[in-house]
Design a protein around this motif. Structure first.
Motif, PDB file in Angstrom:
ATOM      1  N   ALA B 209       5.161   6.379  -1.472  1.00  0.00           N
ATOM      2  CA  ALA B 209       4.392   5.785  -2.583  1.00  0.00           C
ATOM      3  C   ALA B 209       3.762   6.838  -3.504  1.00  0.00           C
ATOM      4  O   ALA B 209       3.874   6.717  -4.725  1.00  0.00           O
ATOM      5  N   PRO B 210       3.117   7.901  -2.951  1.00  0.00           N
ATOM      6  CA  PRO B 210       2.504   8.880  -3.859  1.00  0.00           C
ATOM      7  C   PRO B 210       3.520   9.633  -4.729  1.00  0.00           C
ATOM      8  O   PRO B 210       3.158  10.142  -5.787  1.00  0.00           O
ATOM      9  N   TYR B 211       4.798   9.717  -4.281  1.00  0.00           N
ATOM     10  CA  TYR B 211       5.821  10.400  -5.094  1.00  0.00           C
ATOM     11  C   TYR B 211       5.879   9.780  -6.487  1.00  0.00           C
ATOM     12  O   TYR B 211       6.097  10.460  -7.481  1.00  0.00           O
ATOM     13  N   VAL B 212       5.762   8.450  -6.553  1.00  0.00           N
ATOM     14  CA  VAL B 212       5.930   7.763  -7.824  1.00  0.00           C
ATOM     15  C   VAL B 212       4.573   7.471  -8.483  1.00  0.00           C
ATOM     16  O   VAL B 212       4.470   6.638  -9.368  1.00  0.00           O
ATOM     17  N   GLY B 213       3.524   8.186  -8.002  1.00  0.00           N
ATOM     18  CA  GLY B 213       2.240   8.121  -8.695  1.00  0.00           C
ATOM     19  C   GLY B 213       1.363   6.940  -8.332  1.00  0.00           C
ATOM     20  O   GLY B 213       0.416   6.647  -9.049  1.00  0.00           O
ATOM     21  N   ILE B 214       1.687   6.237  -7.223  1.00  0.00           N
ATOM     22  CA  ILE B 214       0.825   5.119  -6.814  1.00  0.00           C
ATOM     23  C   ILE B 214      -0.388   5.683  -6.088  1.00  0.00           C
ATOM     24  O   ILE B 214      -0.257   6.320  -5.043  1.00  0.00           O
ATOM     25  N   THR B 215      -1.567   5.488  -6.684  1.00  0.00           N
ATOM     26  CA  THR B 215      -2.805   5.974  -6.060  1.00  0.00           C
ATOM     27  C   THR B 215      -3.913   4.971  -6.320  1.00  0.00           C
ATOM     28  O   THR B 215      -3.685   3.923  -6.881  1.00  0.00           O
ATOM     29  N   GLY B 216      -5.133   5.314  -5.910  1.00  0.00           N
ATOM     30  CA  GLY B 216      -6.291   4.466  -6.188  1.00  0.00           C
ATOM     31  C   GLY B 216      -6.490   3.377  -5.151  1.00  0.00           C
ATOM     32  O   GLY B 216      -5.760   3.288  -4.162  1.00  0.00           O
ATOM     33  N   GLY B 217      -7.493   2.526  -5.399  1.00  0.00           N
ATOM     34  CA  GLY B 217      -7.896   1.492  -4.444  1.00  0.00           C
ATOM     35  C   GLY B 217      -6.803   0.479  -4.167  1.00  0.00           C
ATOM     36  O   GLY B 217      -6.612   0.060  -3.020  1.00  0.00           O
ATOM     37  N   THR B 218      -6.073   0.080  -5.203  1.00  0.00           N
ATOM     38  CA  THR B 218      -5.002  -0.894  -5.012  1.00  0.00           C
ATOM     39  C   THR B 218      -3.945  -0.325  -4.076  1.00  0.00           C
ATOM     40  O   THR B 218      -3.480  -0.995  -3.156  1.00  0.00           O
ATOM     41  N   ALA B 219      -3.565   0.960  -4.343  1.00  0.00           N
ATOM     42  CA  ALA B 219      -2.559   1.594  -3.495  1.00  0.00           C
ATOM     43  C   ALA B 219      -3.049   1.687  -2.060  1.00  0.00           C
ATOM     44  O   ALA B 219      -2.312   1.368  -1.118  1.00  0.00           O
ATOM     45  N   THR B 220      -4.304   2.093  -1.871  1.00  0.00           N
ATOM     46  CA  THR B 220      -4.875   2.188  -0.515  1.00  0.00           C
ATOM     47  C   THR B 220      -4.714   0.859   0.214  1.00  0.00           C
ATOM     48  O   THR B 220      -4.261   0.814   1.360  1.00  0.00           O
ATOM     49  N   THR B 221      -5.076  -0.223  -0.485  1.00  0.00           N
ATOM     50  CA  THR B 221      -5.022  -1.533   0.147  1.00  0.00           C
ATOM     51  C   THR B 221      -3.590  -1.951   0.456  1.00  0.00           C
ATOM     52  O   THR B 221      -3.284  -2.404   1.564  1.00  0.00           O
ATOM     53  N   VAL B 222      -2.702  -1.780  -0.537  1.00  0.00           N
ATOM     54  CA  VAL B 222      -1.300  -2.162  -0.342  1.00  0.00           C
ATOM     55  C   VAL B 222      -0.693  -1.377   0.821  1.00  0.00           C
ATOM     56  O   VAL B 222       0.000  -1.938   1.674  1.00  0.00           O
ATOM     57  N   ILE B 223      -0.987  -0.083   0.864  1.00  0.00           N
ATOM     58  CA  ILE B 223      -0.447   0.776   1.930  1.00  0.00           C
ATOM     59  C   ILE B 223      -0.982   0.329   3.293  1.00  0.00           C
ATOM     60  O   ILE B 223      -0.224   0.206   4.256  1.00  0.00           O
ATOM     61  N   GLN B 224      -2.274   0.055   3.377  1.00  0.00           N
ATOM     62  CA  GLN B 224      -2.850  -0.368   4.663  1.00  0.00           C
ATOM     63  C   GLN B 224      -2.271  -1.707   5.110  1.00  0.00           C
ATOM     64  O   GLN B 224      -1.925  -1.884   6.270  1.00  0.00           O
ATOM     65  N   LEU B 225      -2.158  -2.644   4.164  1.00  0.00           N
ATOM     66  CA  LEU B 225      -1.582  -3.942   4.528  1.00  0.00           C
ATOM     67  C   LEU B 225      -0.111  -3.781   4.901  1.00  0.00           C
ATOM     68  O   LEU B 225       0.375  -4.418   5.839  1.00  0.00           O
ATOM     69  N   GLY B 226       0.591  -2.918   4.185  1.00  0.00           N
ATOM     70  CA  GLY B 226       2.013  -2.695   4.460  1.00  0.00           C
ATOM     71  C   GLY B 226       2.240  -2.141   5.859  1.00  0.00           C
ATOM     72  O   GLY B 226       3.041  -2.674   6.628  1.00  0.00           O
ATOM     73  N   TYR B 227       1.524  -1.061   6.193  1.00  0.00           N
ATOM     74  CA  TYR B 227       1.646  -0.487   7.533  1.00  0.00           C
ATOM     75  C   TYR B 227       1.290  -1.526   8.603  1.00  0.00           C
ATOM     76  O   TYR B 227       1.893  -1.583   9.669  1.00  0.00           O
ATOM     77  N   THR B 228       0.286  -2.356   8.300  1.00  0.00           N
ATOM     78  CA  THR B 228      -0.180  -3.342   9.273  1.00  0.00           C
ATOM     79  C   THR B 228       0.893  -4.403   9.550  1.00  0.00           C
ATOM     80  O   THR B 228       1.177  -4.728  10.706  1.00  0.00           O
ATOM     81  N   ILE B 229       1.503  -4.916   8.472  1.00  0.00           N
ATOM     82  CA  ILE B 229       2.557  -5.922   8.656  1.00  0.00           C
ATOM     83  C   ILE B 229       3.747  -5.308   9.399  1.00  0.00           C
ATOM     84  O   ILE B 229       4.297  -5.916  10.325  1.00  0.00           O
ATOM     85  N   ALA B 230       4.117  -4.071   9.029  1.00  0.00           N
ATOM     86  CA  ALA B 230       5.230  -3.397   9.710  1.00  0.00           C
ATOM     87  C   ALA B 230       4.924  -3.217  11.196  1.00  0.00           C
ATOM     88  O   ALA B 230       5.779  -3.454  12.055  1.00  0.00           O
ATOM     89  N   ASP B 231       3.682  -2.831  11.516  1.00  0.00           N
ATOM     90  CA  ASP B 231       3.291  -2.661  12.918  1.00  0.00           C
ATOM     91  C   ASP B 231       3.367  -3.980  13.690  1.00  0.00           C
ATOM     92  O   ASP B 231       3.804  -4.009  14.845  1.00  0.00           O
ATOM     93  N   LEU B 232       2.910  -5.065  13.047  1.00  0.00           N
ATOM     94  CA  LEU B 232       2.958  -6.371  13.714  1.00  0.00           C
ATOM     95  C   LEU B 232       4.389  -6.761  14.057  1.00  0.00           C
ATOM     96  O   LEU B 232       4.680  -7.227  15.165  1.00  0.00           O
ATOM     97  N   LEU B 233       5.296  -6.566  13.106  1.00  0.00           N
ATOM     98  CA  LEU B 233       6.700  -6.920  13.349  1.00  0.00           C
ATOM     99  C   LEU B 233       7.322  -5.993  14.383  1.00  0.00           C
ATOM    100  O   LEU B 233       7.971  -6.442  15.325  1.00  0.00           O
ATOM    101  N   ALA B 234       7.123  -4.683  14.206  1.00  0.00           N
ATOM    102  CA  ALA B 234       7.798  -3.701  15.055  1.00  0.00           C
ATOM    103  C   ALA B 234       7.288  -3.748  16.496  1.00  0.00           C
ATOM    104  O   ALA B 234       8.041  -3.406  17.411  1.00  0.00           O
TER     105      ALA B 234
END
Lengths: 262, 262
Positions: B209-234
């Motif tokens: 995500a940071p490669y393409v310049g995604i930063t800030g609070g929205t990115a933090t939240t999206v990344i945390q939710l993303g990792y969380t959903i992936a962890d739940l499935l995996a």
């Protein structure tokens, strides 16, 4: 009940203590139900153990969330020198939705498992009812945190669609299966279905409280006590019925037949 | 997502609450999965119990880390009077790497164990895949805490080498073994492999995500939710599939044959 930005409703010392003690009571009751259900697994035939495992998982998840709800209540209000003050930390009602998202599909699955249908029927009913239950919770949440009544009503109505489908499945789809349960267990299975329906019917009534202008500290307390009583019946109460059905069917099946007849 | 010295990204009250509730949800779900997997050991043949033990260990380790992540989130931000402020304590993303270092090799091992290969094949595949998985996590971490994109990209690319090897092993090396699974379980084993591949494929996307310049609070939240959903499935999702495979194979094998055929 409120958006996370809205100011806290003021509760009286009595209301604060009522909710406080109800949350602690429910934490203890859900923990006790978990221990009972898991320890009782060895008392029933292997076919019913997964139903008891899942019933205990439901009460364990609820115990965890009542611990969090209890803590959140204590962070939101301080009762000191006989006076309640709001601390500015919001009481987190989302714990209930997070809990329901996990437990409501599982409650339907435990009801299906204890009926001991064929593997194909179990899988298909568990998938359909579990999905509808999750959908019902997800659709209800945007309305719960909405600040205006029309938004609340819109999401509440959308959430009612899977709820009506679940009720229809419980009484039509599962009705035939219940009639095929052995005679010793049939009444108890009907009671488990009725308990599920009656306790679940309570949640939308609480949800609609703001429609009719019920707000403030009294409403907060009534709503919290209402959800708590409904949770106790729907989870610990249903768990005990699931144990009774499992144990009665195990005893009857030990006398030789398969547990199915038409 | 950021270096430990970097200033905290500001999140909105809604973003704060979303991540907060997602972490609590995942803690409850991982705990529930652990109870289910460990209690279900007695429902399957002895040959599959280690697979369930390890599946439950994975979700137990994850439950522990989600408790830590939840606490770290609450130490990093305060939501009071409807406003979020950063406390100056950094949110500790390293918990995820510590978790993965333990759980990712175990996830591959549970997948191998449930296939019930020969002892020699089990040992060789578990060693090779487990080592590759640990290497993948270790090589990814220096990039995760790097402050500049080139360093992040360098370690990310190095980490991708064992990842590609794992994918190749899953689809080539394990492919032949899957075709030798009994017909009742073959489809479920394929689903477990696909779930592993699909959920794991999500992590490098978040990493980049940071490669393409995604930063800030929205990115933090999206990344945390993303990792969380992936962890739940995996983890929890794969655990349930492992239980279903174990229980289906146990039932079939109880009818007399060994569970292997070509």
């Amino acid at each position: 009940m409120r958006s996370i930005e809205a100011p806290m409703d003021v509760v009286t010392p009595l209301q604060f203590s009522l909710a406080y003690n109800a949350f602690s009571f429910t934490l203890a009751a859900m923990g006790a139900a978990t221990a009972f259900l898991w320890l009782s697994r060895s008392q029933v035939a292997p076919a019913y153990r997964t139903a008891l495992t899942i019933s205990g998982i439901v009460t364990a998840i609820a115990a965890y969330h009542y611990l969090r709800i209890f803590q959140s209540w204590n962070e939101a209000y301080v009762l000191k020198d006989g006076i309640v003050t709001a601390t500015g930390f919001a009481f987190n009602d989302a714990y209930r939705y997070v809990d329901w998202l996990l437990t409501v599909p599982l409650l339907l699955i435990e009801l299906i498992l204890v009926m001991r249908l064929s593997a194909a029927e179990t899988a298909s009913k568990a998938t359909r009812l579990g999905t509808a239950a999750a959908l019902m919770i997800i659709l209800g949440y945007p309305g719960e945190i909405a600040t205006d009544i029309p938004t609340r009503a819109l999401w509440g109505t959308l959430s009612a669609i899977p709820f009506v489908y679940i009720v229809w499945e419980l009484f039509r789809g599962l009705g035939d299966s219940i009639n095929q349960q052995r005679v010793e267990a049939r009444d108890l299975v009907r009671k488990a279905r009725l308990l599920t329906f009656a306790s679940w019917g309570f949640y939308p009534i609480v949800y609609m409280a703001p429609y009719v202008g019920i707000t403030g500290g009294t409403a907060t307390t009534v709503i919290q006590l209402g959800y708590t009583i409904a949770d106790l019946l729907a989870k610990a109460g249903l768990g005990i019925l699931i144990f009774m059905i499992s144990s009665r069917k195990s005893r009857a099946e030990a006398h030789g037949d398969t547990g199915h007849y038409a």
